[in-house]
Each structure stands twice: as C-alpha cells, then as structure tokens.
Design an enzyme around this catalytic site. Structure first.
Site, PDB file in Angstrom:
ATOM      1  N   ASP A 257      -5.360  15.904   0.800  1.00 13.40           N
ATOM      2  CA  ASP A 257      -4.499  15.568  -0.330  1.00 13.40           C
ATOM      3  C   ASP A 257      -5.147  14.573  -1.268  1.00 13.40           C
ATOM      4  O   ASP A 257      -6.090  13.888  -0.907  1.00 13.40           O
ATOM      5  CB  ASP A 257      -3.211  14.918   0.188  1.00 13.40           C
TER       6      ASP A 257
ATOM      7  N   LYS B 108      -4.973  18.093  -6.346  1.00  5.18           N
ATOM      8  CA  LYS B 108      -5.662  17.571  -7.528  1.00  5.18           C
ATOM      9  C   LYS B 108      -4.767  16.544  -8.234  1.00  5.18           C
ATOM     10  O   LYS B 108      -3.583  16.470  -7.973  1.00  5.18           O
ATOM     11  CB  LYS B 108      -5.976  18.707  -8.490  1.00  5.18           C
TER      12      LYS B 108
ATOM     13  N   MET C 138       7.692   7.530  -3.775  1.00  9.88           N
ATOM     14  CA  MET C 138       7.658   8.474  -4.902  1.00  9.88           C
ATOM     15  C   MET C 138       8.743   8.172  -5.930  1.00  9.88           C
ATOM     16  O   MET C 138       9.191   9.063  -6.631  1.00  9.88           O
ATOM     17  CB  MET C 138       7.844   9.925  -4.404  1.00  9.88           C
TER      18      MET C 138
HETATM   19  N1  SAH Z   1       3.275  10.618   4.050  1.00 11.88           N
HETATM   20  C1  SAH Z   1       3.088   9.486   3.180  1.00 11.88           C
HETATM   21  C2  SAH Z   1       4.016   9.517   2.004  1.00 11.88           C
HETATM   22  C3  SAH Z   1       3.832  10.703   1.135  1.00 11.88           C
HETATM   23  S1  SAH Z   1       4.813  10.644  -0.307  1.00 11.88           S
HETATM   24  C4  SAH Z   1       3.231   8.195   3.984  1.00 11.88           C
HETATM   25  O1  SAH Z   1       3.641   8.221   5.125  1.00 11.88           O
HETATM   26  O2  SAH Z   1       2.883   7.155   3.451  1.00 11.88           O
HETATM   27  C5  SAH Z   1       3.748   9.847  -1.442  1.00 11.88           C
HETATM   28  C6  SAH Z   1       4.291   8.507  -1.796  1.00 11.88           C
HETATM   29  O3  SAH Z   1       3.916   7.557  -0.799  1.00 11.88           O
HETATM   30  C7  SAH Z   1       3.760   7.937  -3.082  1.00 11.88           C
HETATM   31  O4  SAH Z   1       4.447   8.439  -4.192  1.00 11.88           O
HETATM   32  C8  SAH Z   1       4.028   6.476  -2.884  1.00 11.88           C
HETATM   33  O5  SAH Z   1       5.367   6.158  -3.096  1.00 11.88           O
HETATM   34  C9  SAH Z   1       3.749   6.312  -1.416  1.00 11.88           C
HETATM   35  N2  SAH Z   1       2.383   5.844  -1.159  1.00 11.88           N
HETATM   36  C10 SAH Z   1       1.444   6.475  -0.451  1.00 11.88           C
HETATM   37  N3  SAH Z   1       0.319   5.733  -0.384  1.00 11.88           N
HETATM   38  C11 SAH Z   1       0.574   4.609  -1.075  1.00 11.88           C
HETATM   39  C12 SAH Z   1      -0.183   3.438  -1.374  1.00 11.88           C
HETATM   40  N4  SAH Z   1      -1.436   3.284  -0.940  1.00 11.88           N
HETATM   41  N5  SAH Z   1       0.392   2.477  -2.101  1.00 11.88           N
HETATM   42  C13 SAH Z   1       1.657   2.598  -2.538  1.00 11.88           C
HETATM   43  N6  SAH Z   1       2.413   3.675  -2.288  1.00 11.88           N
HETATM   44  C14 SAH Z   1       1.887   4.663  -1.565  1.00 11.88           C
END
Ligand code: SAH
Length: 516
Positions: A37, A59, A190
């Site tokens: 991803d 992407k 998100m």
């Molecule tokens: N499976 C992932 C979440 C996927 S949804 C998890 O467990 O973290 C994607 C969302 O995760 C983004 O829109 C954001 O809100 C959050 N996110 C993921 N990585 C992040 C990061 N390094 N910093 C801030 N938010 C993050």
C-alpha cells in the site's frame, strides 16, 4: 502441498521501520511477491527480497488506485502463479484495523488459498504514543474508541440511511449521539477531510466544544507533526495549518498530557529524505548515523554482486574435486562465503569435501557467516584486515596450500603476502542496471543524494532517469566525486575529509545552516 502459494496479510506498522514486527520482516525478506500500500515506507520496502515482484496497489490519491475487489483477485492470482511460494500483502498499521484485511482473507478462504495474519502496530495507538499522548490514562480516560472518519457505503445504504445532503456528501453514517456521550478517548482514522462535519455533529449532540483535540500527521516518520485544537476550532485549524493525510485525530482529556510527554525530539535531519548510493553492506553504517539524526534514508546501492558462473571463473564442477589439493580455504567476505557454497552445492557436492581442511576468515562477520554453514574458523586475524590475514597465514611454520575465495574486485594484498596461494573468483561486482519502480519513485522526491564515488554518480544518473528528480542537491565525498556530480547538474556540498564521519557532520551542518 496445494497448487497455491501462501498469502501473508502483514501489518507494516505506522511508518517507523523499527515498528515492523520480527515476523513481518522475516516474511518480506523471503517473499516472492510483495503487494503493498501507499502508506508503507520505502525503508520497509527496502527489507524485501530484492528478487521479489513488487506490486504497488495504492498509488498516490491523485493517481489510479487499484480497487479493493481487484486487490482481492490479485492475491488469489499470485497464489496460483507461485505454487509453494510466499505472497506478502503488506499494509499500513494493522491489517485488520480499517485495513480491509478481512475482505482479502475472505476471498482467500473462498479460493482455498492458505493464509496467515501477521498483526502490525496500528497507527491508532502508536501515532498518539509518538506524540506523547497515552490513549488511556487513569483518572482521565478509561476507554478509547477507534473510529473511521471516512466510510464508503454502497449506493443503496447511502440512499436509505442518510437524510441530509451534507451527510451524503461526507459519506458517513456514524452514530454521533452515542459517540458524543462516550466519555473515553475518540480516535478518528481517515477523518481529516470530514473533520469539520464530524466536529459539528459531535457538538450538536452535546459534546463539549472545549474538548481538546490533536491532529497528528505522518506519525512515527521523520515528518511527524502535531497540531492541537479544540472541538470547536477543529475545522478552521485544519485549514489554517494545512493538516494533510495521513493523519489521525485524537479527542479527549488525554491530549493535554502531550504537553508534558511529547518525547520525540526534533532532530537535525528530521523531515529530510536522503538517498544513499552505496552498496547495502557498506551503507548500513552511514544509514544508521543519518537515521539517528532523524533522516529518512533510501538505500540505493549502485553496485550488486553476482555469483560467478563456474565456467566463467574457470572453476568447472570437476574443479571442486581439486579442493583436495588445498589445506586452507580463506574467505574475505560474506559474499565470498555465500557464492562459494551455493556453487559447491549446485555442483552436487556438500560440506564433507571440506573435511580435514583449515578455514580462515578475514574478520568476525565472515566468521559468523561461515558458522551458518556449520563451519568454525581456525584462523582469524586480530585486526580483521586482509593484511592481518595474509601475515597470519604467512607465519604458519608448515607451508600450507592455500585457496583464496574472493570477489573480482578484491585487491592483491593477500596474493602478495601469500605468493604461492591460488585464488578463485567466486563472485563479481557489477553496476546496478535498473532501479525498481518503487525505488525510482522514492528517489524522485528525495531532498538530496549522497555520493561516495564517481562511479556511483555516473551510475545513479543513468538508473534514476535524472530528469524526474525533485532536488539536485548532493553530498559528496572527495573532489573527484564532487566534479562528477557537478558535471551532471548537481549542486554539491563536499565533506572536508574523505570519511563518512566527516560527510555526516557536513550534512548535519548544512541543514542546521538552512534552518537558521
Ligand atoms: N490499518 C491502518 C489504518 C488504515 S486507514 C492502521 O492500523 O494504522 C489509513 C488511516 O490510518 C490514515 O488515513 C490515517 O488516519 C491513519 N494513519 C496511518 N498511518 C498513519 C501515520 N503514520 N500517521 C498518522 N495517521 C496514520
């Protein structure tokens, strides 16, 4: 064994490569295919088996993104194409936290493909932790709730469940009444694009407008940023501070703790992405130092090693029989050890041909590699240099017949000290012919490139397709390297001495000056 490969749904963690699990790393190092991803950092992709097929299904938002249904199908397809193989599905954070990992797993079950889930560290908890915000805290929050701020509903559900135009626009069907009453910490993933709407709905449903809130952008990466607000100023703050995805929003009293607990220091190279063009084994020293200063490092070695096919090196498989003519086998690199054994095994021999021989190694790392093949070294020089090894072997009072197992670029130090020795070239070093797509993309947006030799400059210019670079800044070791970089249109900053230490110091000074 089924006719399928096995699929691993792996959580890559929130960004910091140190937060990838050991199990996750173990699998991507051997994977045949890696389906990844957008949020997976280049440093983590760098751990992947260099021979793996790398498939980018996420992407940038503006580009074409592979649909979830297509990703599901792709996983089944690759499992079919690689029977007995390893297919790594690498996802940001944890695969089952808004990662759609469940949907992928269901498709695999339906197709009869074996799979394993490797949980990851979710951004929902770790990103606040990196901003010094505990999601629960005695006396402040006894629960925390992780909520998606962006939900894709199908058209029918949308038409029946959502009343107002506003709601349709943001595509959300959250139970704001319940959320507003909830005393625990609220964590939205998100949610940036919809946060203005979410905050208003929560206030309408009775949540205190003064509730403290923090947006944490690109958490755990060198670009991490925390912006604080309250529920009533959420929307305007996002616009004013230009908060952009990926970011999480955390609401509740625990946010205040961040003022005392924000432990992540702004380091001299925070927010800088640097390309290091040295071979991985040499690079790790400089990579570690630049990373410790806060930079994100993309290792892009310009040379690679290849086993020398026996015929080319003048070693036919029959020649392995001639090992009987030697008393000591001397190795001067881990590459040499790996290539030697690979060829030995391919030729149908095994370690028994080494019975009774003495084994010499130039240093500790090579010694450790030999141990992986079940072989202990008899001779290792104290100073871990080729010269030390040569002197040690030359000082033996019997006159052993010595075989040196080296790469094509090894210098003649050992042969000079041991004129009677025989040398077999077991691997060769070649310029990298091409960069994988993901690396070219990462390199294109880097802040600067680090060069330690003219050949690195020349090769980099070729494989990076230079015109796509955002920045033409380079940090160089040595005047020759500097002029090669200039010739290709780079701005150059050159270290005072021709050492990595001096270069790292120069890089830190350069960015300190830039900030001043
Ligand atoms: N499976 C992932 C979440 C996927 S949804 C998890 O467990 O973290 C994607 C969302 O995760 C983004 O829109 C954001 O809100 C959050 N996110 C993921 N990585 C992040 C990061 N390094 N910093 C801030 N938010 C993050």
């Amino acid at each position: 064994m089924s006719g399928f490969g096995k699929v691993y749904l792996i959580g890559a963690g929130p960004g910091d490569p140190g937060l990838l699990t050991l199990r996750g790393k173990e699998i991507i190092e051997k994977a045949d295919v890696v389906v990844y991803d957008r949020l997976v950092s280049p440093a983590i992709l760098g751990f992947c088996n260099p021979k793996a097929k790398m498939v980018d299904v996420g992407k940038m938002p503006t580009h074409h993104k592979v649909k979830q249904s297509e990703i599901n199908k792709l996983l089944v397809q690759f499992a079919g194409e690689f029977p007995g193989g390893v297919i790594a599905r690498l996802k940001g954070g944890d695969p089952f936290v808004f990662g759609r990992g469940g949907e992928e797993a269901l498709e695999l079950v339906a197709a009869g493909v074996e799979f394993e889930v490797v949980p990851g560290i979710t951004s929902a908890i770790s990103v606040p932790a990196y901003a010094g915000i505990p999601v629960s805290h005695r006396g402040i929050a006894t629960s925390f709730h992780i909520i998606t701020g962006h939900e894709k509903l199908d058209e029918r559900t949308l038409a029946s469940s959502l009343q107002t135009r506003d709601e349709r626009d943001v595509n959300l069907s959250l139970d704001f009444e319940t959320l507003a009453k909830c005393p625990g910490t609220l964590i939205f993933l998100m949610g940036i694009a919809n946060m203005d709407f979410i905050a208003k709905r929560l206030m309408e449903c009775g949540k205190d407008p003064k509730t403290p809130l923090a947006f944490i952008e690109k958490g755990t990466t060198p670009y991490q940023r925390t912006v604080t607000a309250t529920l009533e100023t959420a929307g305007e703050t996002i616009i004013r501070e230009n908060v952009t995805a990926p970011a999480i929003t955390i609401m509740g009293g625990v946010v205040e703790l961040g003022k005392s607990l924000a432990w992540k220091k702004n380091l001299p190279l925070s927010g800088k992405r640097l390309v290091v063009t040295r071979a991985a084994k040499q690079a790790s020293g400089i990579t570690a130092r630049l990373t410790a200063l806060g930079a994100e490092v993309i290792e892009t070695p310009m040379i690679e090693t290849r086993d020398v096919i026996p015929a080319k090196a003048g070693i036919s498989s029959a020649d392995f029989n001639s090992l009987a003519n030697f008393d000591i086998l001397a190795f001067t690199s881990t590459n040499g050890v790996e290539s030697f054994f690979k060829q030995l095994f391919t030729a149908g021999f095994d370690v028994r041909v080494l019975a009774g021989k003495k084994i010499a190694s130039v240093g500790k790392i090579t010694e450790k590699k030999l141990l992986e093949y079940g072989i202990r070294c008899d001779y290792v020089p104290e100073d871990h240099t080729g010269e030390g090894l040569g002197k040690l072997l030359a000082s033996l009072n019997h006159t052993p017949r010595i075989l040196l197992l080296q790469g094509n670029l090894a210098d003649d130090t050992l042969l000079k000290l041991l004129p009677k020795a025989t040398r077999w070239v077991v691997y060769e070093t070649l310029p990298v012919a091409e960069l994988p797509e993901w690396k070219r993309e990462a390199v294109a947006v880097a802040d600067a490139v680090v060069f330690a030799s003219t050949s690195a400059v020349e090769n980099f210019v070729q494989v990076s397709r230079l015109s796509s670079l955002v920045s033409r800044l380079s940090f160089c070791i040595g005047r020759m390297t500097e002029s090669a970089a200039r010739k290709h249109g780079f701005e150059t900053v050159t270290s005072d001495e021709t050492t990595m230490d001096s270069l790292v110091k120069k890089i830190a000074e350069y960015y300190a000056g830039e900030g001043a």
